[in-house]
Design a protein around this motif. Sequence first.
Motif, PDB file in Angstrom:
ATOM      1  N   ALA A 190      37.566  35.477  38.827  1.00  0.00           N
ATOM      2  CA  ALA A 190      37.439  36.798  40.217  1.00  0.00           C
ATOM      3  C   ALA A 190      38.289  37.609  39.342  1.00  0.00           C
ATOM      4  O   ALA A 190      38.840  37.225  37.823  1.00  0.00           O
ATOM      5  CB  ALA A 190      38.506  36.715  41.165  1.00  0.00           C
ATOM      6  N   SER A 191      37.789  38.971  39.493  1.00  0.00           N
ATOM      7  CA  SER A 191      38.829  39.717  37.880  1.00  0.00           C
ATOM      8  C   SER A 191      40.436  39.668  38.563  1.00  0.00           C
ATOM      9  O   SER A 191      41.490  38.806  40.014  1.00  0.00           O
ATOM     10  CB  SER A 191      38.137  41.203  39.005  1.00  0.00           C
ATOM     11  OG  SER A 191      37.036  41.521  38.644  1.00  0.00           O
ATOM     12  N   ARG A 207      32.508  36.937  35.103  1.00  0.00           N
ATOM     13  CA  ARG A 207      32.582  37.710  36.605  1.00  0.00           C
ATOM     14  C   ARG A 207      31.318  37.671  37.226  1.00  0.00           C
ATOM     15  O   ARG A 207      30.370  37.579  36.346  1.00  0.00           O
ATOM     16  CB  ARG A 207      32.970  38.856  36.580  1.00  0.00           C
ATOM     17  CG  ARG A 207      34.948  38.600  36.354  1.00  0.00           C
ATOM     18  CD  ARG A 207      35.066  40.059  36.091  1.00  0.00           C
ATOM     19  NE  ARG A 207      34.668  40.472  34.381  1.00  0.00           N
ATOM     20  CZ  ARG A 207      35.117  41.879  33.867  1.00  0.00           C
ATOM     21  NH1 ARG A 207      35.885  42.320  34.835  1.00  0.00           N
ATOM     22  NH2 ARG A 207      34.307  42.078  32.994  1.00  0.00           N
ATOM     23  N   GLN A 216      30.453  43.414  43.249  1.00  0.00           N
ATOM     24  CA  GLN A 216      31.237  41.633  42.935  1.00  0.00           C
ATOM     25  C   GLN A 216      31.512  40.977  43.323  1.00  0.00           C
ATOM     26  O   GLN A 216      32.148  41.425  44.488  1.00  0.00           O
ATOM     27  CB  GLN A 216      32.606  42.079  41.630  1.00  0.00           C
ATOM     28  CG  GLN A 216      33.380  41.595  40.342  1.00  0.00           C
ATOM     29  CD  GLN A 216      34.402  41.895  40.095  1.00  0.00           C
ATOM     30  OE1 GLN A 216      34.034  42.611  40.414  1.00  0.00           O
ATOM     31  NE2 GLN A 216      34.944  41.105  39.221  1.00  0.00           N
ATOM     32  N   ASN A 218      34.271  38.238  44.441  1.00  0.00           N
ATOM     33  CA  ASN A 218      35.705  37.872  43.855  1.00  0.00           C
ATOM     34  C   ASN A 218      36.381  36.547  44.826  1.00  0.00           C
ATOM     35  O   ASN A 218      37.188  35.779  44.558  1.00  0.00           O
ATOM     36  CB  ASN A 218      36.299  38.668  43.681  1.00  0.00           C
ATOM     37  CG  ASN A 218      36.559  39.341  42.970  1.00  0.00           C
ATOM     38  OD1 ASN A 218      36.645  39.119  41.523  1.00  0.00           O
ATOM     39  ND2 ASN A 218      36.685  40.733  42.601  1.00  0.00           N
TER      40      ASN A 218
END
Length: 260
Positions: A190-191, A207, A216, A218
Amino acid sequence: MSEPITLNVGGKLYTTSLSTLTSFPDSMLGAMFSGKIPTKKDSQGNCFIDRDGKIFRYILNFLRTSHLDLPEDFQEMGLLRREVDFYQIQPLIEALQEKEVELSKAEKNAMLNITLDQRTQTVHFTVREAPQIYSLSSSNMEVFSAHIFSTSCLFLKLLGSKLYYCFNGNLSSISSYLQDPNHLTLDWVASVEGLPEEEYTRQNLKRLWVVPDNKQINTFQVFVEEVLKIAMSDGFCIDSSHPHTSDFMNNKIIRLIRYK
């Protein structure tokens, strides 16, 4: 028998006869080797065709036998389809269509099983606060793994066309990581807020994104939602007998089946 002819197809050499190459006069090869279309020569004087050399073996064997013979683990149907379209051998086009229907029927009933894992990892990185001034920082990062098995090779290819790794500033399809036609392992993070972009590359952290939505992934919840969306669009449904409801809700196991 006519004199042998050596072809250079995309850098790969094949030797055959003129009668084989012109066995279907209305095809591209028939036109090329009957003089209707000029042919190119390589530096050795061989006839040169700027197409995929590896795939040409299946084209040539069809000219010889009138049968489309493919290995059981053949993974390049899309490329073969484009090459067959170029050579315009009508019986081969029809044979390929029959083969695709056959493969589609064989994959109608399928099973999909995904085992998920998640852990927290501490990542250390430097932050540039001013020219020549750096500070050391650290943060917790969520690391995800998904082990995917499906009896349908075509579904894993579909999944590969939807999910992309983001690494070194580029998006790349997970299809390139598909070493086994029935198995796929995904590892991503995850970011992390405040983690400089270059640190993802330096620490080899990938990612995961869904395209074309450009979303994205996450959390496992988002991953499960997206995989279910893709799988159900391909005819899969949740297996009511497995896994246990608590496992499914805790995002540990996903098992789906397809009957057609």
